[in-house]
Design a protein around this motif. Sequence first.
Motif, PDB file in Angstrom:
ATOM      1  N   TYR A  24      -2.823   5.239   2.896  1.00 23.09           N
ATOM      2  CA  TYR A  24      -2.853   4.211   3.925  1.00 23.09           C
ATOM      3  C   TYR A  24      -1.474   3.556   3.978  1.00 23.09           C
ATOM      4  O   TYR A  24      -0.898   3.225   2.944  1.00 23.09           O
ATOM      5  CB  TYR A  24      -3.931   3.168   3.605  1.00 23.09           C
ATOM      6  N   THR A  25      -0.930   3.405   5.180  1.00 21.58           N
ATOM      7  CA  THR A  25       0.395   2.800   5.337  1.00 21.58           C
ATOM      8  C   THR A  25       0.301   1.609   6.277  1.00 21.58           C
ATOM      9  O   THR A  25      -0.592   1.538   7.133  1.00 21.58           O
ATOM     10  CB  THR A  25       1.410   3.810   5.898  1.00 21.58           C
ATOM     11  N   SER A  26       1.227   0.685   6.099  1.00 24.99           N
ATOM     12  CA  SER A  26       1.288  -0.493   6.958  1.00 24.99           C
ATOM     13  C   SER A  26       2.684  -1.091   6.858  1.00 24.99           C
ATOM     14  O   SER A  26       3.527  -0.603   6.102  1.00 24.99           O
ATOM     15  CB  SER A  26       0.233  -1.522   6.534  1.00 24.99           C
ATOM     16  N   LEU A  27       2.909  -2.131   7.617  1.00 30.03           N
ATOM     17  CA  LEU A  27       4.171  -2.866   7.570  1.00 30.03           C
ATOM     18  C   LEU A  27       3.869  -4.332   7.278  1.00 30.03           C
ATOM     19  O   LEU A  27       2.950  -4.922   7.862  1.00 30.03           O
ATOM     20  CB  LEU A  27       4.910  -2.765   8.906  1.00 30.03           C
ATOM     21  N   LEU A  28       4.637  -4.912   6.354  1.00 24.75           N
ATOM     22  CA  LEU A  28       4.566  -6.344   6.096  1.00 24.75           C
ATOM     23  C   LEU A  28       5.792  -6.967   6.743  1.00 24.75           C
ATOM     24  O   LEU A  28       6.921  -6.547   6.498  1.00 24.75           O
ATOM     25  CB  LEU A  28       4.578  -6.643   4.599  1.00 24.75           C
ATOM     26  N   PHE A  39      12.020  -9.870   8.610  1.00 23.30           N
ATOM     27  CA  PHE A  39      12.300  -8.795   7.673  1.00 23.30           C
ATOM     28  C   PHE A  39      11.007  -8.005   7.501  1.00 23.30           C
ATOM     29  O   PHE A  39       9.970  -8.581   7.176  1.00 23.30           O
ATOM     30  CB  PHE A  39      12.771  -9.390   6.333  1.00 23.30           C
ATOM     31  N   THR A  40      11.051  -6.694   7.749  1.00 24.39           N
ATOM     32  CA  THR A  40       9.856  -5.850   7.691  1.00 24.39           C
ATOM     33  C   THR A  40       9.979  -4.883   6.520  1.00 24.39           C
ATOM     34  O   THR A  40      11.022  -4.251   6.327  1.00 24.39           O
ATOM     35  CB  THR A  40       9.681  -5.069   9.008  1.00 24.39           C
ATOM     36  N   VAL A  41       8.885  -4.778   5.752  1.00 18.71           N
ATOM     37  CA  VAL A  41       8.841  -3.900   4.587  1.00 18.71           C
ATOM     38  C   VAL A  41       7.693  -2.905   4.762  1.00 18.71           C
ATOM     39  O   VAL A  41       6.546  -3.325   4.958  1.00 18.71           O
ATOM     40  CB  VAL A  41       8.612  -4.716   3.289  1.00 18.71           C
ATOM     41  N   PRO A  42       7.982  -1.598   4.706  1.00 20.81           N
ATOM     42  CA  PRO A  42       6.874  -0.625   4.758  1.00 20.81           C
ATOM     43  C   PRO A  42       6.154  -0.586   3.406  1.00 20.81           C
ATOM     44  O   PRO A  42       6.784  -0.657   2.349  1.00 20.81           O
ATOM     45  CB  PRO A  42       7.571   0.696   5.052  1.00 20.81           C
ATOM     46  N   VAL A  43       4.846  -0.507   3.435  1.00 16.33           N
ATOM     47  CA  VAL A  43       4.039  -0.412   2.223  1.00 16.33           C
ATOM     48  C   VAL A  43       3.042   0.726   2.385  1.00 16.33           C
ATOM     49  O   VAL A  43       2.655   1.075   3.501  1.00 16.33           O
ATOM     50  CB  VAL A  43       3.286  -1.729   1.903  1.00 16.33           C
ATOM     51  N   SER A  44       2.648   1.306   1.258  1.00 13.83           N
ATOM     52  CA  SER A  44       1.623   2.346   1.311  1.00 13.83           C
ATOM     53  C   SER A  44       0.691   2.174   0.119  1.00 13.83           C
ATOM     54  O   SER A  44       1.076   1.649  -0.928  1.00 13.83           O
ATOM     55  CB  SER A  44       2.243   3.740   1.332  1.00 13.83           C
ATOM     56  N   LEU A  45      -0.508   2.628   0.299  1.00 16.07           N
ATOM     57  CA  LEU A  45      -1.531   2.580  -0.735  1.00 16.07           C
ATOM     58  C   LEU A  45      -2.163   3.968  -0.804  1.00 16.07           C
ATOM     59  O   LEU A  45      -2.641   4.494   0.207  1.00 16.07           O
ATOM     60  CB  LEU A  45      -2.605   1.536  -0.400  1.00 16.07           C
ATOM     61  N   THR A  46      -2.130   4.583  -1.983  1.00 13.34           N
ATOM     62  CA  THR A  46      -2.761   5.883  -2.183  1.00 13.34           C
ATOM     63  C   THR A  46      -4.074   5.661  -2.913  1.00 13.34           C
ATOM     64  O   THR A  46      -4.085   5.091  -4.006  1.00 13.34           O
ATOM     65  CB  THR A  46      -1.851   6.822  -2.997  1.00 13.34           C
ATOM     66  N   VAL A  47      -5.154   6.094  -2.290  1.00 10.89           N
ATOM     67  CA  VAL A  47      -6.484   5.956  -2.887  1.00 10.89           C
ATOM     68  C   VAL A  47      -6.948   7.347  -3.304  1.00 10.89           C
ATOM     69  O   VAL A  47      -6.983   8.269  -2.498  1.00 10.89           O
ATOM     70  CB  VAL A  47      -7.492   5.340  -1.890  1.00 10.89           C
ATOM     71  N   ARG A  48      -7.249   7.473  -4.571  1.00 10.53           N
ATOM     72  CA  ARG A  48      -7.742   8.745  -5.097  1.00 10.53           C
ATOM     73  C   ARG A  48      -9.175   8.557  -5.552  1.00 10.53           C
ATOM     74  O   ARG A  48      -9.567   7.476  -5.974  1.00 10.53           O
ATOM     75  CB  ARG A  48      -6.898   9.192  -6.293  1.00 10.53           C
ATOM     76  N   ARG A  49      -9.920   9.648  -5.493  1.00  9.01           N
ATOM     77  CA  ARG A  49     -11.239   9.625  -6.106  1.00  9.01           C
ATOM     78  C   ARG A  49     -11.021   9.516  -7.611  1.00  9.01           C
ATOM     79  O   ARG A  49     -10.143  10.178  -8.158  1.00  9.01           O
ATOM     80  CB  ARG A  49     -11.992  10.918  -5.840  1.00  9.01           C
ATOM     81  N   PRO A  50     -11.825   8.745  -8.303  1.00  9.60           N
ATOM     82  CA  PRO A  50     -11.679   8.705  -9.757  1.00  9.60           C
ATOM     83  C   PRO A  50     -11.834  10.093 -10.381  1.00  9.60           C
ATOM     84  O   PRO A  50     -11.112  10.443 -11.293  1.00  9.60           O
ATOM     85  CB  PRO A  50     -12.788   7.769 -10.209  1.00  9.60           C
TER      86      PRO A  50
END
Length: 185
Positions: A24-28, A39-50
């Motif tokens: 999942y990606t977004s901008l802060l 000031f914009t910072v790109p962020v990402s979140l990687t979600v894995r199955r356990p």
Amino acid sequence: SATGATNIIVKTAPAATNLAAGIYTSLLTFTNRTARGKFTVPVSLTVRRPLEVSPTNGFTANGAMGGPFAPNSRSFELRNQTFQSLNWSLINTCKWLNVAFTNGTLGASADTEVNVSLAALAATLTNGVYRATIIVTNPGSPVIRLPFTLAIGQNLVLNGGFETKNFTNWNTSGNFVYCTVTNGL
């Protein structure tokens, strides 16, 4: 602060625990109201199955009544994607499949191999197509389904007699300098 710097801590919201596996990606965007700058910072979140299972499908075994069948087994890797131990289990309700292990505990970032094979009962089944699903579970992951098929006495290819080497209804043509076609052999 005296230096004009402020530390900002960004945390995931509680709803993030319900996200499906993926990236999942977004901008802060931070806005300085005084200087009217952004000031914009790109962020990402990687979600894995356990718990990850590889490969994600079983096998399709073929053969004549009484066997032998091919393929007759497959190994699966169960991998813990977390930094803590987790419990897992395999649910097999099919009598024609054997599972080497049905449950266990994986340490942090550990993996193990589980083998699924045809049981001796497979050789006693009559002609037909049999299907089964082995379910892999652990408390923190969605259920993983591994499909298996056993095809007994089924024609693998229906190709106008080629599968039986019967060329009666076929006409041969072309250059036969380097090959021959023999009927029924």
